[in-house]
Scaffold this active site. Sequence first.
Site, PDB file in Angstrom:
ATOM      1  N   ASP A 245       6.321  15.937  38.618  1.00 29.41           N
ATOM      2  CA  ASP A 245       6.291  15.410  37.255  1.00 29.41           C
ATOM      3  C   ASP A 245       5.942  13.933  37.187  1.00 29.41           C
ATOM      4  OD1 ASP A 245       6.769  15.413  34.485  1.00 29.41           O
ATOM      5  OD2 ASP A 245       8.790  14.655  34.793  1.00 29.41           O
ATOM      6  N   THR A 246       4.973  13.627  36.351  1.00 28.27           N
ATOM      7  CA  THR A 246       4.697  12.230  36.022  1.00 28.27           C
ATOM      8  C   THR A 246       4.089  12.171  34.615  1.00 28.27           C
ATOM      9  OG1 THR A 246       3.757  10.162  36.862  1.00 28.27           O
ATOM     10  CG2 THR A 246       2.352  12.111  37.034  1.00 28.27           C
ATOM     11  N   ALA A 247       4.123  10.978  34.026  1.00 31.26           N
ATOM     12  CA  ALA A 247       3.666  10.824  32.647  1.00 31.26           C
ATOM     13  C   ALA A 247       2.218  11.283  32.480  1.00 31.26           C
ATOM     14  CB  ALA A 247       3.806   9.365  32.225  1.00 31.26           C
ATOM     15  N   GLY A 295       2.044  18.466  27.468  1.00 31.73           N
ATOM     16  CA  GLY A 295       2.635  17.640  26.416  1.00 31.73           C
ATOM     17  C   GLY A 295       2.587  16.173  26.785  1.00 31.73           C
ATOM     18  N   VAL A 296       1.863  15.388  26.028  1.00 34.14           N
ATOM     19  CA  VAL A 296       1.906  13.941  26.189  1.00 34.14           C
ATOM     20  C   VAL A 296       2.276  13.352  24.837  1.00 34.14           C
ATOM     21  CG1 VAL A 296       0.581  11.850  26.698  1.00 34.14           C
ATOM     22  CG2 VAL A 296       0.306  13.876  28.143  1.00 34.14           C
ATOM     23  N   GLY A 297       3.448  12.817  24.763  1.00 32.19           N
ATOM     24  CA  GLY A 297       3.887  12.126  23.551  1.00 32.19           C
ATOM     25  C   GLY A 297       4.703  12.882  22.527  1.00 32.19           C
ATOM     26  N   GLY A 299       7.651  14.278  22.894  1.00 32.47           N
ATOM     27  CA  GLY A 299       9.085  14.238  23.171  1.00 32.47           C
ATOM     28  C   GLY A 299       9.846  13.337  22.206  1.00 32.47           C
ATOM     29  N   CYS A 302      10.246   9.826  23.340  1.00 35.70           N
ATOM     30  CA  CYS A 302       8.985   9.328  23.883  1.00 35.70           C
ATOM     31  C   CYS A 302       8.276   8.366  22.931  1.00 35.70           C
ATOM     32  CB  CYS A 302       8.126  10.559  24.143  1.00 35.70           C
ATOM     33  SG  CYS A 302       6.450  10.193  24.527  1.00 35.70           S
TER      34      CYS A 302
HETATM   35  N1  LIG Z   1       5.384  13.903  28.594  1.00 37.26           N
HETATM   36  C1  LIG Z   1       5.210  12.664  28.280  1.00 37.26           C
HETATM   37  O1  LIG Z   1       4.614  12.329  27.260  1.00 37.26           O
HETATM   38  C2  LIG Z   1       5.729  11.591  29.147  1.00 37.26           C
HETATM   39  C3  LIG Z   1       6.728  11.859  30.042  1.00 37.26           C
HETATM   40  N2  LIG Z   1       7.288  10.846  30.773  1.00 37.26           N
HETATM   41  C4  LIG Z   1       8.358  11.187  31.706  1.00 37.26           C
HETATM   42  O2  LIG Z   1       8.974  10.034  32.218  1.00 37.26           O
HETATM   43  C5  LIG Z   1       9.324  10.195  33.588  1.00 37.26           C
HETATM   44  C6  LIG Z   1       8.789   9.046  34.400  1.00 37.26           C
HETATM   45  O3  LIG Z   1       7.405   9.215  34.573  1.00 37.26           O
HETATM   46  P1  LIG Z   1       6.430   8.038  35.020  1.00 37.26           P
HETATM   47  O4  LIG Z   1       6.478   6.897  34.075  1.00 37.26           O
HETATM   48  O5  LIG Z   1       5.125   8.672  35.266  1.00 37.26           O
HETATM   49  O6  LIG Z   1       7.085   7.456  36.336  1.00 37.26           O
HETATM   50  P2  LIG Z   1       6.811   7.674  37.879  1.00 37.26           P
HETATM   51  O7  LIG Z   1       7.954   7.078  38.575  1.00 37.26           O
HETATM   52  O8  LIG Z   1       6.475   9.075  38.169  1.00 37.26           O
HETATM   53  O9  LIG Z   1       5.564   6.744  38.177  1.00 37.26           O
HETATM   54  C7  LIG Z   1       4.248   7.003  37.771  1.00 37.26           C
HETATM   55  C8  LIG Z   1       3.235   6.400  38.766  1.00 37.26           C
HETATM   56  O10 LIG Z   1       1.939   6.562  38.252  1.00 37.26           O
HETATM   57  C9  LIG Z   1       1.319   5.281  38.047  1.00 37.26           C
HETATM   58  N3  LIG Z   1       0.631   5.320  36.757  1.00 37.26           N
HETATM   59  C10 LIG Z   1      -0.673   5.136  36.545  1.00 37.26           C
HETATM   60  N4  LIG Z   1      -0.995   5.267  35.255  1.00 37.26           N
HETATM   61  C11 LIG Z   1       0.154   5.558  34.624  1.00 37.26           C
HETATM   62  C12 LIG Z   1       0.503   5.791  33.269  1.00 37.26           C
HETATM   63  N5  LIG Z   1      -0.407   5.742  32.299  1.00 37.26           N
HETATM   64  N6  LIG Z   1       1.774   6.015  32.945  1.00 37.26           N
HETATM   65  C13 LIG Z   1       2.728   6.044  33.903  1.00 37.26           C
HETATM   66  N7  LIG Z   1       2.472   5.825  35.217  1.00 37.26           N
HETATM   67  C14 LIG Z   1       1.186   5.590  35.558  1.00 37.26           C
HETATM   68  C15 LIG Z   1       2.447   4.277  38.075  1.00 37.26           C
HETATM   69  O11 LIG Z   1       2.020   3.048  38.637  1.00 37.26           O
HETATM   70  P3  LIG Z   1       2.214   1.650  37.852  1.00 37.26           P
HETATM   71  O12 LIG Z   1       3.678   1.660  37.366  1.00 37.26           O
HETATM   72  O13 LIG Z   1       1.958   0.620  38.872  1.00 37.26           O
HETATM   73  O14 LIG Z   1       1.266   1.676  36.725  1.00 37.26           O
HETATM   74  C16 LIG Z   1       3.460   4.939  38.994  1.00 37.26           C
HETATM   75  O15 LIG Z   1       3.173   4.668  40.322  1.00 37.26           O
HETATM   76  C17 LIG Z   1       8.794  11.570  33.983  1.00 37.26           C
HETATM   77  O16 LIG Z   1       9.868  12.476  33.883  1.00 37.26           O
HETATM   78  C18 LIG Z   1       7.773  11.869  32.925  1.00 37.26           C
HETATM   79  O17 LIG Z   1       7.640  13.242  32.658  1.00 37.26           O
HETATM   80  C19 LIG Z   1       6.844   9.562  30.665  1.00 37.26           C
HETATM   81  C20 LIG Z   1       5.869   9.232  29.778  1.00 37.26           C
HETATM   82  C21 LIG Z   1       5.180  10.238  28.990  1.00 37.26           C
HETATM   83  N1  LIG Z   2       6.755   9.438  26.843  1.00 36.23           N
HETATM   84  C1  LIG Z   2       7.969   9.814  27.269  1.00 36.23           C
HETATM   85  N2  LIG Z   2       8.231  11.138  27.374  1.00 36.23           N
HETATM   86  C2  LIG Z   2       9.431  11.455  27.831  1.00 36.23           C
HETATM   87  C3  LIG Z   2      10.398  10.511  28.152  1.00 36.23           C
HETATM   88  N3  LIG Z   2      11.486  11.163  28.579  1.00 36.23           N
HETATM   89  C4  LIG Z   2      11.175  12.469  28.534  1.00 36.23           C
HETATM   90  N4  LIG Z   2       9.943  12.647  28.070  1.00 36.23           N
HETATM   91  C5  LIG Z   2       9.231  13.892  27.834  1.00 36.23           C
HETATM   92  O1  LIG Z   2       9.858  14.591  26.756  1.00 36.23           O
HETATM   93  C6  LIG Z   2      10.112  15.930  27.165  1.00 36.23           C
HETATM   94  C7  LIG Z   2      11.279  16.524  26.402  1.00 36.23           C
HETATM   95  O2  LIG Z   2      10.994  16.511  25.022  1.00 36.23           O
HETATM   96  P1  LIG Z   2      12.109  16.674  23.895  1.00 36.23           P
HETATM   97  O3  LIG Z   2      11.419  16.472  22.603  1.00 36.23           O
HETATM   98  O4  LIG Z   2      12.640  18.052  24.045  1.00 36.23           O
HETATM   99  O5  LIG Z   2      13.148  15.653  24.181  1.00 36.23           O
HETATM  100  C8  LIG Z   2      10.332  15.795  28.654  1.00 36.23           C
HETATM  101  O6  LIG Z   2      10.205  17.005  29.350  1.00 36.23           O
HETATM  102  C9  LIG Z   2       9.262  14.792  29.031  1.00 36.23           C
HETATM  103  O7  LIG Z   2       8.000  15.383  29.165  1.00 36.23           O
HETATM  104  C10 LIG Z   2      10.086   9.144  27.992  1.00 36.23           C
HETATM  105  O8  LIG Z   2      10.907   8.235  28.250  1.00 36.23           O
HETATM  106  N5  LIG Z   2       8.854   8.847  27.550  1.00 36.23           N
HETATM  107  K   LIG Z   3       7.552  11.221  20.127  1.00 32.69           K
END
Ligand SMILES: NC(=O)C1=CN([C@@H]2O[C@H](COP(=O)(O)OP(=O)(O)OC[C@H]3O[C@@H](n4cnc5c(N)ncnc54)[C@H](OP(=O)(O)O)[C@@H]3O)[C@@H](O)[C@H]2O)C=CC1
Ligand SMILES: Nc1nc2c(ncn2[C@@H]2O[C@H](COP(=O)(O)O)[C@@H](O)[C@H]2O)c(=O)[nH]1
Ligand SMILES: [K+]
EC number: 1.7.1.7
Length: 478
Positions: A245-247, A295-297, A299, A302
Amino acid sequence: MRFLHDQIPDHDLTYDDVFMVPRHSAIASRYDVDLATSDGTGATLPLVVANMTAIAGKRMAETVARRGGIVVIPQDIPIPVVAKVIADVKTRHLVFDTPIELTRHQTVAEALSLIPKRSHRAAVVVDQGRPVGVVSEADCADVDRFAQVEHVMNPRPVLISADTDPRDAFDAIDQSRSALAVAVHADGTLAGVLTRTGALRATLYTPAVDESGGLRVAAAVGVNGDVAQRAAALLAAGADCLVVDTAHGHQDRMVDALRAVRSLDPRVPVAAGNVVSAEGTRALVEAGADIVKVGVGPGAMCTTRMMTGVGRPQFSAVLECAAAARDLGKHVWADGGVRHPRDVALALAAGASSVMVGSWFAGTHESPGDLLTDSKGRSYKVSFGMASARAVANRTLTESAYDRARKGLYEEGISSSRMYLDRDRPGVEDLIDHICSGVRSAATYAGATTLAELHERAVVGVQSAAGYQEGRPLATSW
Ligand SMILES: NC(=O)C1=CN([C@@H]2O[C@H](COP(=O)(O)OP(=O)(O)OC[C@H]3O[C@@H](n4cnc5c(N)ncnc54)[C@H](OP(=O)(O)O)[C@@H]3O)[C@@H](O)[C@H]2O)C=CC1
Ligand SMILES: Nc1nc2c(ncn2[C@@H]2O[C@H](COP(=O)(O)O)[C@@H](O)[C@H]2O)c(=O)[nH]1
Ligand SMILES: [K+]
């Protein structure tokens, strides 16, 4: 799924933008609908609890798996802790709930601090492994907080044998007019507790279990650090599904992480995300994902869309990604933005194999946080996003001050939000009942008995804001 009058909308849609049209149905009962998923996770309900530390802990994992869903333990939890959670969840009873256990001499204050961890609002007093009484919140009202529980407990709770059939247990509890029964093994030791509703649920739901009969639980890994090492440790600990999982899932780091996980030859499904396009879905499937998280955004915690303008309305994202995954024989989970049972039904109609729920389940007894009360006496729990300053600070605890400061600048989530408990549905199982009723009913409106048929038969129209508003109930008169 097809759009009403085959009119493909020219803009992207989210759940509130759409509705399902009823179709002819030959299904006699909503209980004829099978909600089991086909994505290999073994879930008998299409519900996955999001890997968020304010939501997905041991208690949530046990309770949700007992009803057939699956919980993802977050990537921020240290491996030894995850291993203990998995081991504990797998030993939990498939019918009885795990009670708070107290000894005779513990105080009312201790009982009152622990009882809110359980939706059944009671604790079992145990002596040498055998139950000797039950203490409820009501028993503790107006009692000296230092009183010992043995003096306030009910010393004669309803006892049932651990092999009692849930249907019989329901009648026994109903006739006793007690809040719950205590289940005991043949040697008199505690097996668990069962409420009247718990007994009913045991007849309606099928627990999500592994080959050994233990409850299933998933675990997450991020894309940083030694992904293969963490994934191997999670597999060794018995995780039933790995979630990478990552953003921004459509990036090289994710592809590398997925390849590392695949190289371990996991015998469990691998989910990965998040993406919102067919291209992103294909990239993750090609790199080894069995399930793609979409899903991006959307949440509730989020802020990504407000910070970056990036994302995509969730219904369209799920529809497009599910079609792409299906072409490759794979699946998607609709992740985020679900606030009503209708959202779950619509995500499934769009083709998701399961729906991830986070914040909605934060406001329940089973989420890990402490139960707090606001100035109006309403109960709530604190939730926060996994990309919030709070989560980033936790995740980077072992890094240098400089690195922490650098990472702290990127914040895409809320650090503290109050998630109120629904007075009518304060437990996660109450919400699961609510969601399953909605989804079962939606399936029969579409003439479907399975989730595959729901997707196949669903006819979805686009509505105006007024159309959505018309569907909302009215608490008071006009
Ligand atoms: N579903 C959604 O909309 C989102 C969900 N999340 C949730 O938050 C949690 C943390 O995720 P995450 O922030 O990815 O943390 P991670 O700890 O997984 O780090 C992400 C890595 O990817 C790099 N990166 C490059 N581009 C991006 C970007 N646009 N956004 C984030 N990282 C990027 C970062 O480097 P560097 O920091 O140097 O840029 C970092 O090394 C996860 O559970 C994720 O699902 C977070 C945001 C959106
Ligand atoms: N952009 C962000 N997304 C996030 C963050 N923490 C969690 N999440 C995402 O939301 C869903 C859950 O959605 P919900 O509406 O049921 O709460 C989760 O699985 C992630 O994908 C955040 O800090 N930023
Ligand atoms: K939102």
